[in-house]
Design a protein around this motif. Sequence first.
Motif, PDB file in Angstrom:
ATOM      1  N   LEU A   1      11.452 -18.466   5.324  1.00  0.00           N
ATOM      2  CA  LEU A   1      10.902 -17.038   3.522  1.00  0.00           C
ATOM      3  C   LEU A   1      12.247 -16.155   4.118  1.00  0.00           C
ATOM      4  O   LEU A   1      13.182 -15.805   4.303  1.00  0.00           O
ATOM      5  CB  LEU A   1       9.523 -16.380   4.388  1.00  0.00           C
ATOM      6  N   ALA A   2      12.386 -15.112   3.004  1.00  0.00           N
ATOM      7  CA  ALA A   2      13.273 -14.695   3.078  1.00  0.00           C
ATOM      8  C   ALA A   2      12.405 -13.496   1.877  1.00  0.00           C
ATOM      9  O   ALA A   2      11.260 -13.625   1.228  1.00  0.00           O
ATOM     10  CB  ALA A   2      14.412 -15.135   1.785  1.00  0.00           C
ATOM     11  N   SER A   3      12.809 -11.597   2.346  1.00  0.00           N
ATOM     12  CA  SER A   3      12.370 -10.767   1.649  1.00  0.00           C
ATOM     13  C   SER A   3      13.463 -10.179   0.550  1.00  0.00           C
ATOM     14  O   SER A   3      14.683 -10.779   0.344  1.00  0.00           O
ATOM     15  CB  SER A   3      12.235 -10.136   2.444  1.00  0.00           C
ATOM     16  N   ASP A   4      13.200 -10.330  -0.331  1.00  0.00           N
ATOM     17  CA  ASP A   4      13.691  -8.781  -1.794  1.00  0.00           C
ATOM     18  C   ASP A   4      14.010  -7.801  -1.098  1.00  0.00           C
ATOM     19  O   ASP A   4      12.593  -7.090  -1.411  1.00  0.00           O
ATOM     20  CB  ASP A   4      12.989  -9.221  -3.141  1.00  0.00           C
ATOM     21  N   ASP A   5      14.965  -7.046  -1.364  1.00  0.00           N
ATOM     22  CA  ASP A   5      15.064  -5.833  -0.676  1.00  0.00           C
ATOM     23  C   ASP A   5      15.659  -4.648  -1.883  1.00  0.00           C
ATOM     24  O   ASP A   5      15.530  -3.793  -2.247  1.00  0.00           O
ATOM     25  CB  ASP A   5      16.519  -5.712   0.187  1.00  0.00           C
ATOM     26  N   ASN A   6      15.133  -5.334  -3.307  1.00  0.00           N
ATOM     27  CA  ASN A   6      15.471  -4.615  -4.584  1.00  0.00           C
ATOM     28  C   ASN A   6      17.003  -3.439  -4.733  1.00  0.00           C
ATOM     29  O   ASN A   6      16.550  -2.715  -4.992  1.00  0.00           O
ATOM     30  CB  ASN A   6      14.288  -4.075  -4.891  1.00  0.00           C
ATOM     31  N   GLU A   7      17.544  -4.213  -3.768  1.00  0.00           N
ATOM     32  CA  GLU A   7      19.057  -3.378  -3.481  1.00  0.00           C
ATOM     33  C   GLU A   7      18.203  -1.483  -3.237  1.00  0.00           C
ATOM     34  O   GLU A   7      19.213  -1.126  -3.384  1.00  0.00           O
ATOM     35  CB  GLU A   7      19.397  -3.338  -4.637  1.00  0.00           C
ATOM     36  N   SER A   8      17.885  -1.744  -2.155  1.00  0.00           N
ATOM     37  CA  SER A   8      16.947  -0.182  -1.763  1.00  0.00           C
ATOM     38  C   SER A   8      17.337  -0.462  -0.164  1.00  0.00           C
ATOM     39  O   SER A   8      17.557  -1.067   0.251  1.00  0.00           O
ATOM     40  CB  SER A   8      15.404  -0.199  -2.091  1.00  0.00           C
ATOM     41  N   ALA A   9      17.981   0.971  -0.133  1.00  0.00           N
ATOM     42  CA  ALA A   9      18.914   1.604   1.015  1.00  0.00           C
ATOM     43  C   ALA A   9      17.712   1.342   2.286  1.00  0.00           C
ATOM     44  O   ALA A   9      17.041   1.145   2.886  1.00  0.00           O
ATOM     45  CB  ALA A   9      18.713   2.995   1.298  1.00  0.00           C
ATOM     46  N   GLN A  10      16.542   1.452   1.540  1.00  0.00           N
ATOM     47  CA  GLN A  10      14.503   1.545   2.158  1.00  0.00           C
ATOM     48  C   GLN A  10      14.027   0.555   2.232  1.00  0.00           C
ATOM     49  O   GLN A  10      12.885   0.302   3.069  1.00  0.00           O
ATOM     50  CB  GLN A  10      13.564   2.420   2.160  1.00  0.00           C
TER      51      GLN A  10
ATOM     52  N   ASP B   1       1.058  -1.334  -0.089  1.00  0.00           N
ATOM     53  CA  ASP B   1       0.340  -0.074   0.198  1.00  0.00           C
ATOM     54  C   ASP B   1       0.652   1.579   0.364  1.00  0.00           C
ATOM     55  O   ASP B   1       1.698   0.985   0.743  1.00  0.00           O
ATOM     56  CB  ASP B   1      -0.256  -0.281   1.686  1.00  0.00           C
ATOM     57  N   VAL B   2       0.965   2.144  -1.239  1.00  0.00           N
ATOM     58  CA  VAL B   2       1.686   2.969  -1.337  1.00  0.00           C
ATOM     59  C   VAL B   2       1.409   4.576   0.014  1.00  0.00           C
ATOM     60  O   VAL B   2       2.141   4.960   0.564  1.00  0.00           O
ATOM     61  CB  VAL B   2       1.259   4.030  -2.606  1.00  0.00           C
ATOM     62  N   ALA B   3       0.174   4.550   0.298  1.00  0.00           N
ATOM     63  CA  ALA B   3      -0.484   5.582   0.694  1.00  0.00           C
ATOM     64  C   ALA B   3       0.138   5.175   2.100  1.00  0.00           C
ATOM     65  O   ALA B   3       0.667   5.949   3.367  1.00  0.00           O
ATOM     66  CB  ALA B   3      -1.698   6.021   0.976  1.00  0.00           C
ATOM     67  N   THR B   4      -0.293   4.000   2.216  1.00  0.00           N
ATOM     68  CA  THR B   4       0.734   3.825   3.773  1.00  0.00           C
ATOM     69  C   THR B   4       1.680   2.895   4.511  1.00  0.00           C
ATOM     70  O   THR B   4       1.963   2.718   5.686  1.00  0.00           O
ATOM     71  CB  THR B   4      -0.293   2.707   4.803  1.00  0.00           C
ATOM     72  N   LYS B   5       2.243   2.772   3.017  1.00  0.00           N
ATOM     73  CA  LYS B   5       3.942   2.409   3.010  1.00  0.00           C
ATOM     74  C   LYS B   5       3.437   1.238   4.074  1.00  0.00           C
ATOM     75  O   LYS B   5       4.721   0.406   4.791  1.00  0.00           O
ATOM     76  CB  LYS B   5       5.233   3.246   3.478  1.00  0.00           C
TER      77      LYS B   5
ATOM     78  N   PRO C   1      14.180  -0.185   7.512  1.00  0.00           N
ATOM     79  CA  PRO C   1      14.175   0.985   7.183  1.00  0.00           C
ATOM     80  C   PRO C   1      13.554   1.649   6.626  1.00  0.00           C
ATOM     81  O   PRO C   1      13.193   3.353   6.548  1.00  0.00           O
ATOM     82  CB  PRO C   1      14.824   1.183   6.330  1.00  0.00           C
ATOM     83  N   SER C   2      12.030   1.765   7.208  1.00  0.00           N
ATOM     84  CA  SER C   2      10.895   2.184   6.092  1.00  0.00           C
ATOM     85  C   SER C   2       9.678   2.394   7.643  1.00  0.00           C
ATOM     86  O   SER C   2       9.875   1.336   7.959  1.00  0.00           O
ATOM     87  CB  SER C   2      10.076   1.439   5.230  1.00  0.00           C
ATOM     88  N   PRO C   3       8.605   3.389   7.438  1.00  0.00           N
ATOM     89  CA  PRO C   3       8.168   3.293   8.618  1.00  0.00           C
ATOM     90  C   PRO C   3       6.962   2.132   8.522  1.00  0.00           C
ATOM     91  O   PRO C   3       5.209   2.430   7.988  1.00  0.00           O
ATOM     92  CB  PRO C   3       7.156   4.367   8.506  1.00  0.00           C
ATOM     93  N   GLN C   4       7.105   1.185   8.208  1.00  0.00           N
ATOM     94  CA  GLN C   4       5.811  -0.318   8.261  1.00  0.00           C
ATOM     95  C   GLN C   4       5.143  -0.631  10.210  1.00  0.00           C
ATOM     96  O   GLN C   4       5.270  -0.192  10.913  1.00  0.00           O
ATOM     97  CB  GLN C   4       7.074  -1.429   8.771  1.00  0.00           C
ATOM     98  N   PRO C   5       3.970  -0.423   9.727  1.00  0.00           N
ATOM     99  CA  PRO C   5       3.385  -1.082  10.363  1.00  0.00           C
ATOM    100  C   PRO C   5       3.431  -2.095  11.627  1.00  0.00           C
ATOM    101  O   PRO C   5       3.834  -1.927  12.581  1.00  0.00           O
ATOM    102  CB  PRO C   5       1.648  -1.208  10.224  1.00  0.00           C
ATOM    103  N   ASN C   6       3.782  -2.807  11.112  1.00  0.00           N
ATOM    104  CA  ASN C   6       5.232  -4.183  11.776  1.00  0.00           C
ATOM    105  C   ASN C   6       6.000  -4.156  11.494  1.00  0.00           C
ATOM    106  O   ASN C   6       6.247  -4.254  10.246  1.00  0.00           O
ATOM    107  CB  ASN C   6       4.123  -5.278  11.201  1.00  0.00           C
ATOM    108  N   PRO C   7       7.015  -3.614  12.011  1.00  0.00           N
ATOM    109  CA  PRO C   7       8.123  -3.718  11.690  1.00  0.00           C
ATOM    110  C   PRO C   7       9.346  -4.852  10.716  1.00  0.00           C
ATOM    111  O   PRO C   7      10.325  -5.319  10.013  1.00  0.00           O
ATOM    112  CB  PRO C   7       9.401  -2.322  12.448  1.00  0.00           C
ATOM    113  N   LEU C   8       8.364  -6.203  11.418  1.00  0.00           N
ATOM    114  CA  LEU C   8       9.301  -7.298  10.658  1.00  0.00           C
ATOM    115  C   LEU C   8       8.939  -7.810   9.544  1.00  0.00           C
ATOM    116  O   LEU C   8       9.984  -8.687   8.995  1.00  0.00           O
ATOM    117  CB  LEU C   8       8.547  -8.687  11.879  1.00  0.00           C
TER     118      LEU C   8
END
Length: 371
Positions: free
Chosen positions: A347-356, A263-267, A319-326
């Motif tokens: 499980l693994a997350s894709d960071d898109n090579e982004s600092a955020q 969700d782009v609005a709530t990040k 690094p981004s304002p997630q409602p659940n930072p996990l």
Amino acid sequence: MRLRIPLALATAAAALAGCVTVQTATAAPAAARHRAGPEARQQHACSSSVAIRGWSDSLDKTTFRGLPVAGLSALAPDGHGRYVALSDRSALFTLDVARGPVPHARTVGAAPLADANGAPLDSEGLVVRRDGSRLVTSETEPSIGRYAADGTFTGERLPVPAMLRVEPDGRAQRNQTFEGLTAWRGGHRLTASMEGPLRGDGTDGAGRPLVRFQNWRLPKERQPGGQALPVAQWAYPVDDGLAVAEIAAAGDGRLLVLERGYDVATKANTIRLYLADPRRAGDVRDVARLHTGQGGVRPVRKTLLADLGDCPDLGAPNPSPQPNPLLDNIEAMAVAGRAHGRLELLLASDDNESAQQVTRLYRLAVRLPHP
């Protein structure tokens, strides 16, 4: 698909009864860890079926022999106690992953990938076969190619039904093709999941978009000249606003399905884990337009195991304002073990090579409901 992703707002989850001892995850090996008793185990529950055992950022922003260990889109056990991680930047990484609740990992090998013309892949799905070869999806065409362990293309590609090809050759939308891949039935059945619906396909009775899962019957590894054969195709109802990120065989004829959104609005990322039962689903390979009620369209039935936004955050930073930072953009999933009717998932997350964003590993304990 390279995305940021989901918003998760389910009710507070009950404990995962009988879950194995839980250990708090940490961002680095030097950080403090502790074992938890029954009260802490309850706090680690994401739902009545799923508990988060731990997490690790040990791979985040690392490199191996000059290659960024990033963009992880798939995971698979290699049959020798390690894991193969697929980057959507066209590379395979071999990982040593700690066996305990905290999935601390280190990279011990890497292999670049390329297509038949030497061009990089938009690689998303991965299966490691018993003979050590790797089946890798490319989201571009889409395609499924066979590679040696060192990343060399063997020249073998699986046949793909025409309707699943990207427009204008077929009806698939760009960046919405083969995102998930799993093998089952002793490695002789392969299933690929489309990330999104084909142009012109509709919804089920609840208004959920229908995406297609394609199956192949695979020849035995030792069968010279054997050809993969496309077989049944299923309609899967994905939650509105989400997409299918990954699938994994549960070992009993059912599939684990990871759905995600952003969700782009709530990040906020939304990550939901479903159990899908295709055993009574209709074969839709000859159905041009999917709509519930149309002859032969009996979608796969699915059961929500957990909305991972309901997991405790275990003190994880983000690094981004997630409602659940996990949570982050979780794309990869592998069954890491089976015991006493329960599954352990990595499980693994894709960071898109982004600092955020962050490359994060997660370990979950999952209890499957009876069929």
